[in-house]
Design a protein around this motif. Structure first.
Motif, PDB file in Angstrom:
ATOM      1  N   VAL A  76      12.091 -24.518   9.895  1.00 29.91           N
ATOM      2  CA  VAL A  76      11.478 -24.738  11.209  1.00 29.91           C
ATOM      3  C   VAL A  76      10.225 -23.872  11.348  1.00 29.91           C
ATOM      4  O   VAL A  76       9.174 -24.340  11.799  1.00 29.91           O
ATOM      5  CB  VAL A  76      12.490 -24.443  12.344  1.00 29.91           C
ATOM      6  N   ALA A  77      10.332 -22.607  10.928  1.00 29.91           N
ATOM      7  CA  ALA A  77       9.173 -21.707  11.014  1.00 29.91           C
ATOM      8  C   ALA A  77       8.046 -22.197  10.110  1.00 29.91           C
ATOM      9  O   ALA A  77       6.872 -22.200  10.513  1.00 29.91           O
ATOM     10  CB  ALA A  77       9.586 -20.288  10.624  1.00 29.91           C
ATOM     11  N   ARG A  78       8.414 -22.615   8.898  1.00 29.01           N
ATOM     12  CA  ARG A  78       7.398 -23.118   7.973  1.00 29.01           C
ATOM     13  C   ARG A  78       6.749 -24.379   8.538  1.00 29.01           C
ATOM     14  O   ARG A  78       5.535 -24.551   8.455  1.00 29.01           O
ATOM     15  CB  ARG A  78       8.037 -23.397   6.616  1.00 29.01           C
ATOM     16  N   ALA A  79       7.560 -25.242   9.114  1.00 21.95           N
ATOM     17  CA  ALA A  79       7.027 -26.470   9.710  1.00 21.95           C
ATOM     18  C   ALA A  79       6.119 -26.133  10.893  1.00 21.95           C
ATOM     19  O   ALA A  79       5.059 -26.749  11.058  1.00 21.95           O
ATOM     20  CB  ALA A  79       8.166 -27.382  10.157  1.00 21.95           C
ATOM     21  N   ALA A  80       6.521 -25.161  11.707  1.00 26.01           N
ATOM     22  CA  ALA A  80       5.690 -24.762  12.850  1.00 26.01           C
ATOM     23  C   ALA A  80       4.376 -24.182  12.366  1.00 26.01           C
ATOM     24  O   ALA A  80       3.308 -24.479  12.929  1.00 26.01           O
ATOM     25  CB  ALA A  80       6.433 -23.750  13.721  1.00 26.01           C
ATOM     26  N   THR A  81       4.436 -23.358  11.323  1.00 22.11           N
ATOM     27  CA  THR A  81       3.212 -22.783  10.761  1.00 22.11           C
ATOM     28  C   THR A  81       2.320 -23.890  10.219  1.00 22.11           C
ATOM     29  O   THR A  81       1.110 -23.901  10.460  1.00 22.11           O
ATOM     30  CB  THR A  81       3.560 -21.776   9.645  1.00 22.11           C
ATOM     31  N   HIS A  82       2.920 -24.817   9.495  1.00 21.14           N
ATOM     32  CA  HIS A  82       2.149 -25.939   8.935  1.00 21.14           C
ATOM     33  C   HIS A  82       1.559 -26.794  10.055  1.00 21.14           C
ATOM     34  O   HIS A  82       0.387 -27.184   9.997  1.00 21.14           O
ATOM     35  CB  HIS A  82       3.052 -26.785   8.034  1.00 21.14           C
ATOM     36  N   ALA A  84       0.893 -25.860  13.134  1.00 16.59           N
ATOM     37  CA  ALA A  84      -0.170 -25.105  13.807  1.00 16.59           C
ATOM     38  C   ALA A  84      -1.446 -25.119  12.966  1.00 16.59           C
ATOM     39  O   ALA A  84      -2.552 -25.308  13.499  1.00 16.59           O
ATOM     40  CB  ALA A  84       0.273 -23.666  14.073  1.00 16.59           C
ATOM     41  N   ALA A  85      -1.296 -24.939  11.656  1.00 16.95           N
ATOM     42  CA  ALA A  85      -2.475 -24.974  10.772  1.00 16.95           C
ATOM     43  C   ALA A  85      -3.110 -26.358  10.797  1.00 16.95           C
ATOM     44  O   ALA A  85      -4.341 -26.487  10.836  1.00 16.95           O
ATOM     45  CB  ALA A  85      -2.079 -24.584   9.349  1.00 16.95           C
ATOM     46  N   GLU A  86      -2.281 -27.373  10.784  1.00 16.01           N
ATOM     47  CA  GLU A  86      -2.796 -28.750  10.822  1.00 16.01           C
ATOM     48  C   GLU A  86      -3.508 -29.021  12.151  1.00 16.01           C
ATOM     49  O   GLU A  86      -4.566 -29.650  12.187  1.00 16.01           O
ATOM     50  CB  GLU A  86      -1.645 -29.737  10.604  1.00 16.01           C
ATOM     51  N   GLN A  87      -2.927 -28.531  13.251  1.00 13.47           N
ATOM     52  CA  GLN A  87      -3.562 -28.713  14.555  1.00 13.47           C
ATOM     53  C   GLN A  87      -4.903 -27.972  14.612  1.00 13.47           C
ATOM     54  O   GLN A  87      -5.872 -28.497  15.151  1.00 13.47           O
ATOM     55  CB  GLN A  87      -2.636 -28.233  15.674  1.00 13.47           C
ATOM     56  N   ARG A  88      -4.941 -26.746  14.048  1.00 14.14           N
ATOM     57  CA  ARG A  88      -6.218 -26.008  14.008  1.00 14.14           C
ATOM     58  C   ARG A  88      -7.242 -26.773  13.186  1.00 14.14           C
ATOM     59  O   ARG A  88      -8.398 -26.889  13.578  1.00 14.14           O
ATOM     60  CB  ARG A  88      -6.013 -24.605  13.426  1.00 14.14           C
ATOM     61  N   ARG A  89      -6.806 -27.294  12.044  1.00 11.40           N
ATOM     62  CA  ARG A  89      -7.713 -28.061  11.186  1.00 11.40           C
ATOM     63  C   ARG A  89      -8.227 -29.298  11.933  1.00 11.40           C
ATOM     64  O   ARG A  89      -9.428 -29.584  11.917  1.00 11.40           O
ATOM     65  CB  ARG A  89      -7.000 -28.480   9.904  1.00 11.40           C
ATOM     66  N   LEU A  90      -7.329 -29.991  12.608  1.00 17.11           N
ATOM     67  CA  LEU A  90      -7.739 -31.184  13.358  1.00 17.11           C
ATOM     68  C   LEU A  90      -8.700 -30.818  14.484  1.00 17.11           C
ATOM     69  O   LEU A  90      -9.692 -31.528  14.717  1.00 17.11           O
ATOM     70  CB  LEU A  90      -6.520 -31.912  13.921  1.00 17.11           C
ATOM     71  N   ARG A  91      -8.401 -29.710  15.193  1.00 21.98           N
ATOM     72  CA  ARG A  91      -9.319 -29.280  16.266  1.00 21.98           C
ATOM     73  C   ARG A  91     -10.689 -28.935  15.699  1.00 21.98           C
ATOM     74  O   ARG A  91     -11.707 -29.280  16.294  1.00 21.98           O
ATOM     75  CB  ARG A  91      -8.736 -28.093  17.030  1.00 21.98           C
ATOM     76  N   ARG A  92     -10.707 -28.253  14.539  1.00 20.49           N
ATOM     77  CA  ARG A  92     -12.001 -27.924  13.915  1.00 20.49           C
ATOM     78  C   ARG A  92     -12.749 -29.200  13.537  1.00 20.49           C
ATOM     79  O   ARG A  92     -13.957 -29.304  13.761  1.00 20.49           O
ATOM     80  CB  ARG A  92     -11.787 -27.049  12.677  1.00 20.49           C
ATOM     81  N   GLU A  93     -12.013 -30.152  12.965  1.00 23.15           N
ATOM     82  CA  GLU A  93     -12.652 -31.415  12.590  1.00 23.15           C
ATOM     83  C   GLU A  93     -13.173 -32.148  13.817  1.00 23.15           C
ATOM     84  O   GLU A  93     -14.287 -32.690  13.799  1.00 23.15           O
ATOM     85  CB  GLU A  93     -11.665 -32.307  11.830  1.00 23.15           C
ATOM     86  N   GLN A  94     -12.363 -32.170  14.878  1.00 21.41           N
ATOM     87  CA  GLN A  94     -12.799 -32.831  16.108  1.00 21.41           C
ATOM     88  C   GLN A  94     -14.021 -32.124  16.693  1.00 21.41           C
ATOM     89  O   GLN A  94     -14.967 -32.778  17.134  1.00 21.41           O
ATOM     90  CB  GLN A  94     -11.664 -32.854  17.133  1.00 21.41           C
TER      91      GLN A  94
END
Length: 188
Positions: A76-82, A84-94
């Motif tokens: 769960v923690a690894r998934a949350a970290t992943h 969050a990283a994916e959301q940050r990446r998407l926000r940066r891309e957006q």
């Protein structure tokens, strides 16, 4: 020739047999007690072994449950970290896409604005606007100012150490720079 004598073992008499039977009868309760104790010891050993086995199974189940919970929590923690990283990446891309789109709109606005000002030289009243620019140069630098026409339209006027750039491209850039702060409202 010698004669072989055949001797037979003395036979056990009834008295000896009775003594053996008496001994067996006397030992029966001891044997029964030994058998009972052995059975009780065996039952106790089996019961202890079963209790130990149950405890070992319970302990193993608890350890397995703890390991499973730690693994689940780590997942769960690894998934949350992943995530969050994916959301940050998407926000940066957006954000990058938004900034690129804004930059494209801004560059297009600057080009169109500059082109509109440069088209003034093709307008019917260009001569009047040109005369106004020349009069402004003379007003600011004096009648002795050297005024050189720009091929794209407008002038560069010089007098002494002073220079006045009234080329249409410069006028367009200044006009756009003046209006540009108002554009920030378009991006919010």
């Amino acid at each position: 020739m010698s004669e072989l004598a055949c001797t037979t073992a003395p036979s056990i008499g009834p008295a000896v047999r009775r003594g053996e039977e008496d001994t067996e009868a006397a030992l029966r309760p001891v044997g029964a007690e030994l058998l009972r104790r052995a059975a009780a010891d065996a039952d106790a050993i089996v019961a202890t072994a079963r209790a130990d086995a149950r405890a070992a199974v319970t302990d193993a189940q608890e350890q397995a449950a703890a390991i499973t919970e730690r693994a689940r929590a780590a997942g769960v923690a690894r998934a949350a970290t992943h995530r969050a990283a994916e959301q940050r990446r998407l926000r940066r891309e957006q954000r990058a896409a938004l900034l690129a789109a804004q930059r494209d709109v801004y560059d297009q606005w600057r080009r169109q604005g500059a082109a509109a000002v440069l088209r003034l030289s093709a307008e019917p009243d260009w001569q009047h606007l040109r005369d106004l620019l020349r009069a402004k140069a003379i007003q600011l630098l004096g009648p002795e100012a050297e005024i050189v026409a720009d091929p794209a339209g407008g002038f560069v006027a010089r007098y002494g150490g002073r220079r006045l750039d009234l080329r249409l491209s410069t006028v367009a850039a200044r006009a756009l720079d003046t209006v540009e702060p108002e554009l920030t409202g378009l991006w919010t």
